[in-house]
Design a protein around this motif. Sequence first.
Motif, PDB file in Angstrom:
ATOM      1  N   MET A   1       0.568  -1.433  -0.160  1.00 21.33           N
ATOM      2  CA  MET A   1      -0.509  -0.148   0.037  1.00 21.33           C
ATOM      3  C   MET A   1       0.995   1.767   0.242  1.00 21.33           C
ATOM      4  N   ASP A   2       0.550   2.507  -0.231  1.00 22.25           N
ATOM      5  CA  ASP A   2       0.817   3.682  -0.816  1.00 22.25           C
ATOM      6  C   ASP A   2       1.145   4.230   0.734  1.00 22.25           C
ATOM      7  N   SER A   3       1.809   4.938   0.893  1.00 24.88           N
ATOM      8  CA  SER A   3       1.851   5.793   2.286  1.00 24.88           C
ATOM      9  C   SER A   3       0.605   6.998   2.526  1.00 24.88           C
ATOM     10  N   HIS A   4      -0.192   7.086   0.968  1.00 24.45           N
ATOM     11  CA  HIS A   4      -1.290   8.191   0.799  1.00 24.45           C
ATOM     12  C   HIS A   4      -2.500   7.250   1.684  1.00 24.45           C
ATOM     13  N   MET A   5      -2.580   6.463   1.297  1.00 32.70           N
ATOM     14  CA  MET A   5      -3.591   5.387   1.929  1.00 32.70           C
ATOM     15  C   MET A   5      -3.226   5.369   3.202  1.00 32.70           C
ATOM     16  N   LEU A   6      -2.451   4.940   3.720  1.00 35.42           N
ATOM     17  CA  LEU A   6      -2.345   4.957   4.609  1.00 35.42           C
ATOM     18  C   LEU A   6      -2.106   5.523   5.705  1.00 35.42           C
ATOM     19  N   HIS A   7      -1.337   7.420   5.779  1.00 35.82           N
ATOM     20  CA  HIS A   7      -2.257   7.968   6.190  1.00 35.82           C
ATOM     21  C   HIS A   7      -3.556   9.067   6.243  1.00 35.82           C
ATOM     22  N   THR A   8      -4.679   8.472   4.509  1.00 39.54           N
ATOM     23  CA  THR A   8      -5.661   9.315   4.531  1.00 39.54           C
ATOM     24  C   THR A   8      -6.751   8.235   6.070  1.00 39.54           C
ATOM     25  N   LEU A   9      -5.849   7.079   6.330  1.00 44.66           N
ATOM     26  CA  LEU A   9      -6.938   6.229   7.218  1.00 44.66           C
ATOM     27  C   LEU A   9      -5.843   6.172   8.248  1.00 44.66           C
ATOM     28  N   GLU A  10      -5.404   6.946   8.822  1.00 39.64           N
ATOM     29  CA  GLU A  10      -4.866   7.349  10.071  1.00 39.64           C
ATOM     30  C   GLU A  10      -3.654   5.950  10.745  1.00 39.64           C
ATOM     31  N   TYR A  11      -3.314   5.023   9.303  1.00 35.90           N
ATOM     32  CA  TYR A  11      -2.573   4.225  10.380  1.00 35.90           C
ATOM     33  C   TYR A  11      -1.264   4.998  11.053  1.00 35.90           C
ATOM     34  N   ASP A  12       0.132   5.727  10.199  1.00 33.75           N
ATOM     35  CA  ASP A  12       0.835   6.704  11.151  1.00 33.75           C
ATOM     36  C   ASP A  12       0.571   6.476  12.314  1.00 33.75           C
ATOM     37  N   ARG A  13      -0.790   7.552  12.500  1.00 32.87           N
ATOM     38  CA  ARG A  13      -0.691   7.606  14.231  1.00 32.87           C
ATOM     39  C   ARG A  13      -0.814   6.274  14.631  1.00 32.87           C
ATOM     40  N   ILE A  14      -1.503   4.978  14.699  1.00 40.17           N
ATOM     41  CA  ILE A  14      -1.259   4.228  15.350  1.00 40.17           C
ATOM     42  C   ILE A  14       0.010   3.494  15.740  1.00 40.17           C
ATOM     43  N   ILE A  15       1.301   3.939  14.705  1.00 40.09           N
ATOM     44  CA  ILE A  15       1.934   3.080  14.210  1.00 40.09           C
ATOM     45  C   ILE A  15       3.319   3.931  15.573  1.00 40.09           C
ATOM     46  N   ARG A  16       3.011   4.872  15.447  1.00 40.04           N
ATOM     47  CA  ARG A  16       3.433   5.681  16.684  1.00 40.04           C
ATOM     48  C   ARG A  16       3.288   5.621  17.706  1.00 40.04           C
ATOM     49  N   GLN A  17       1.747   5.295  18.274  1.00 40.27           N
ATOM     50  CA  GLN A  17       1.569   4.866  19.652  1.00 40.27           C
ATOM     51  C   GLN A  17       2.602   3.370  19.677  1.00 40.27           C
ATOM     52  N   LEU A  18       2.408   2.979  18.630  1.00 45.38           N
ATOM     53  CA  LEU A  18       3.042   1.482  18.703  1.00 45.38           C
ATOM     54  C   LEU A  18       4.601   1.525  19.078  1.00 45.38           C
ATOM     55  N   THR A  19       5.324   2.362  18.500  1.00 42.71           N
ATOM     56  CA  THR A  19       6.901   2.496  18.801  1.00 42.71           C
ATOM     57  C   THR A  19       7.044   3.035  20.048  1.00 42.71           C
ATOM     58  N   ASP A  20       6.045   4.260  21.135  1.00 39.41           N
ATOM     59  CA  ASP A  20       6.467   4.759  22.141  1.00 39.41           C
ATOM     60  C   ASP A  20       6.417   3.332  23.175  1.00 39.41           C
TER      61      ASP A  20
ATOM     62  N   VAL B   1     -16.162   8.531  10.966  1.00 38.02           N
ATOM     63  CA  VAL B   1     -15.475   7.749  11.549  1.00 38.02           C
ATOM     64  C   VAL B   1     -16.223   6.144  11.318  1.00 38.02           C
ATOM     65  N   SER B   2     -16.862   6.304  11.402  1.00 44.24           N
ATOM     66  CA  SER B   2     -17.447   4.570  11.104  1.00 44.24           C
ATOM     67  C   SER B   2     -16.433   4.309   9.630  1.00 44.24           C
ATOM     68  N   LEU B   3     -17.007   4.895   8.398  1.00 43.89           N
ATOM     69  CA  LEU B   3     -15.859   4.757   7.095  1.00 43.89           C
ATOM     70  C   LEU B   3     -14.250   4.134   8.134  1.00 43.89           C
ATOM     71  N   LYS B   4     -13.755   4.576   8.886  1.00 44.40           N
ATOM     72  CA  LYS B   4     -12.164   4.863   9.269  1.00 44.40           C
ATOM     73  C   LYS B   4     -12.143   3.404   9.734  1.00 44.40           C
ATOM     74  N   THR B   5     -13.522   3.243  10.871  1.00 47.09           N
ATOM     75  CA  THR B   5     -12.709   2.605  11.580  1.00 47.09           C
ATOM     76  C   THR B   5     -12.589   1.098  10.927  1.00 47.09           C
ATOM     77  N   VAL B   6     -12.967   1.172   9.987  1.00 48.40           N
ATOM     78  CA  VAL B   6     -13.513   0.208   9.377  1.00 48.40           C
ATOM     79  C   VAL B   6     -12.106  -0.326   8.641  1.00 48.40           C
ATOM     80  N   GLY B   7     -11.479   0.242   8.076  1.00 47.32           N
ATOM     81  CA  GLY B   7     -10.432   0.531   7.554  1.00 47.32           C
ATOM     82  C   GLY B   7      -9.225   0.368   8.117  1.00 47.32           C
ATOM     83  N   LEU B   8      -9.581   1.442   9.429  1.00 46.04           N
ATOM     84  CA  LEU B   8      -7.688   1.330  10.563  1.00 46.04           C
ATOM     85  C   LEU B   8      -7.564   0.033  10.630  1.00 46.04           C
ATOM     86  N   LEU B   9      -8.995  -0.977  11.516  1.00 47.27           N
ATOM     87  CA  LEU B   9      -8.979  -2.071  11.789  1.00 47.27           C
ATOM     88  C   LEU B   9      -8.422  -3.034  11.245  1.00 47.27           C
TER      89      LEU B   9
END
Length: 786
Positions: free
Chosen positions: A1-20, A343-351
């Motif tokens: 997946m390209d980084s744009h799609m991951l950023h759109t679904l806020e996947y990068d924010r989850i990864i920052r929490q994982l890194t912490d 939010v419902s849309l993003k929940t399905v994608g991010l999970l």
Amino acid sequence: MDSHMLHTLEYDRIIRQLTDEASSETGKKRAEEIRPSFREDEVRQMLQSTAEAMDFLRLKGDLSLQGVRDIRSALRRARLGSVLSSSELLHVAGTAEAEKTVRAALSGIDEEDVSLPILLEMTGRLAETRQLAQSISSAINEDGRVMDDASPELGRIRRNMIQLQGSIRSTLNEILRSSKYQKMLQEPIVTQRNDRYVIPVKQEYRGAFSGIVHDQSASGQTLFIEPQSVVNQNNRLRELEMAEEREVERILGELTVQVSELGEELEHNLEILTELDLLLAKARLGRRLKGVTPRVNTDGVIFFRKARHPLIPEEEAVPIDVELGREYRAIVITGPNTGGKTVSLKTVGLLTLMAQSGLPIPVEEESSVAVFSGVFADIGDEQSIEQNLSTFSAHMTNIIRILDQIDERSLVLFDELGAGTDPTEGAALAIAILEQVLNKGCRIVATTHYNELKLFAHAREGVINASVEFDVETLSPTYRLLIGVPGRSNAFEIAERLGLSREIIGIARSQLSSEENRLEDMIGALTADYRKAEEEREEAEALRREAEDLHRELKRQLETWENEKERLRESARREAKTIVTRARREAEEVLEQLREWARERPGELKEHQLIEAKKRLKEAEPETSLRVCSREESGPTRKIEVGDEVLIKSLGQKGQVIDELGEDEFQVQAGFMKMKVRAGDLEWKSSPRPEQTDRGSTSYRRSSNSVRHELDLRGKMVDEALPEIDKYLDDALLAGFDQVSLIHGKGTGALRTGVQKYLDRHPRVKKYRPGGQGEGGLGVTVVELK
């Protein structure tokens, strides 16, 4: 997946929490690089590994790998013959020591409590490097200084240096105290310049004070002079300092050689420890999100029960239920703005992305996920001034890119599909895009305002309407997702609640076509029916739970009654036996007296009459043994197996079968005792409940014993803690634990002292010690039981 799609679904924010959540330097780097996998077998393996890590945290609390460092550069330098610095060697020692820490943590896991095959296999692949860590730690302290006892020669050199420094200071102090020199001194102090001991002398007394000038103050008024009387001593001190440097270099060189010899093992361990730290970081993230590892299905089905968006605080998030891919392949969500559609849309994608990365997700246990070849999303306002694109153009550009990449295993998310242009044309275009994506076999979740898409979802096979609920009374959304019910605009109701006249609202309604009015009325009726059905379902669910609780309580009471009945019967049997034994003894005494009387008066009483009298006495003896039902009365006999709870009939005590010694003999654990018992002396009571699994799916739920390997006493007084310790040690012994931990914290030390005094006199305590590195240090006492 390209980084744009991951950023759109806020996947990068989850990864920052994982890194912490990662504790090691290399674990944080690995967490930053994690990306979703699109291979089903790899996703299953990752989720199972995470499930084991969560079980480990539940049983052991945590395991820090903070000492693990990226030592690959140091290992390369060691192999090339360079001498590592003391700080580099300490980093190597921290990584080498982690092998011992991990083994110790996992060796305390009872496989009967929980199965951790992946973690145990990883631990088994660790090479033993603890001796290297010990060698380095015994030579270099935590500040990176080579210690005096690193070698006998270094200890001798430093002792000589201390003695010589003391002699130099003594000589200089005599000069400072001398009345001859006091007026010459700027200050009566001893200091150092160029690693030589000097004293500050006023500039005007330079000619009167013999010695070597090493420095002067910025003003030039003070000279720092080494008096002639200590020059030789300072020279000797400098020689000792150089000897010290050579010896330190030699010690570091020897340690570097040891590191070089274990270079491959250390690199191998570093990779395993990094992967283990990443798993623990996933588990910590799951614990913070109150998440679970979902099952993985092969049917392309998403089933989320009580799903929450992981970036919204739990107390603010409204859980939603989503099922996609079984009866329908597309969900069209409608409803007012700010109602929670996106939010419902993003929940399905991010999970979905989190699950395919092996991360726990905030859903209920029965949830399951499919593994998609890609998750594609067109969400939010993509208008770009720099590219001179309108909102509509930006959306279309993104959608075209998505249509070129998707296949039948893709998950596609559209937010406000067809928006930004003429409503009629936008709705037609949205329907055409949905048809195209459906024809490719994708799973789709789309949000819209268009009534045409509501009708499309109602008529098209494999598509279902959904909406986000809106409370007209409070003019606010509830954020609940209602599957099967299209959303209403609620514009007229909101306008009326805000005070717009009914006349204007009536005129507005008249502008709608009859079909549009009927659609709104139909949606309103469906929403009311759905809400009523939901209330009835919740009521039925509550009644079901109440019935289950009642059933469990009745079952518990029945078991209590049966146990009490068995106890009373046994007590009555023993009492009856006592009475009969006493009666028999008295009867024997009577008969003996009769015999003696008969011998004295032969002919008056015959022996057969005595025997007959005794037989009649025996027949009068009451039955004292408990009646055992026949096979026909009690049904088929239950075969006794390892793990069953049984009654040892000869002892009247319950136990658990721990081994089968033969066809007719078992080993049984009854309290502290293990004994061999014949099968005929055993009565089956219960068997352990088997774990249920769903066919065609993978579940990673864990079971655990109620007795943990640790007892937390923090915050308690000594008098409160001791009874808890006493009961806990009994429970731990019954559970078969060899070692447990008592967590009392550091604090003032009063609780620790009270606990250890109590352990000194406890008969079942073999020995105890303070916690080591990774075990809690002085805040924990590790107890070995006997």
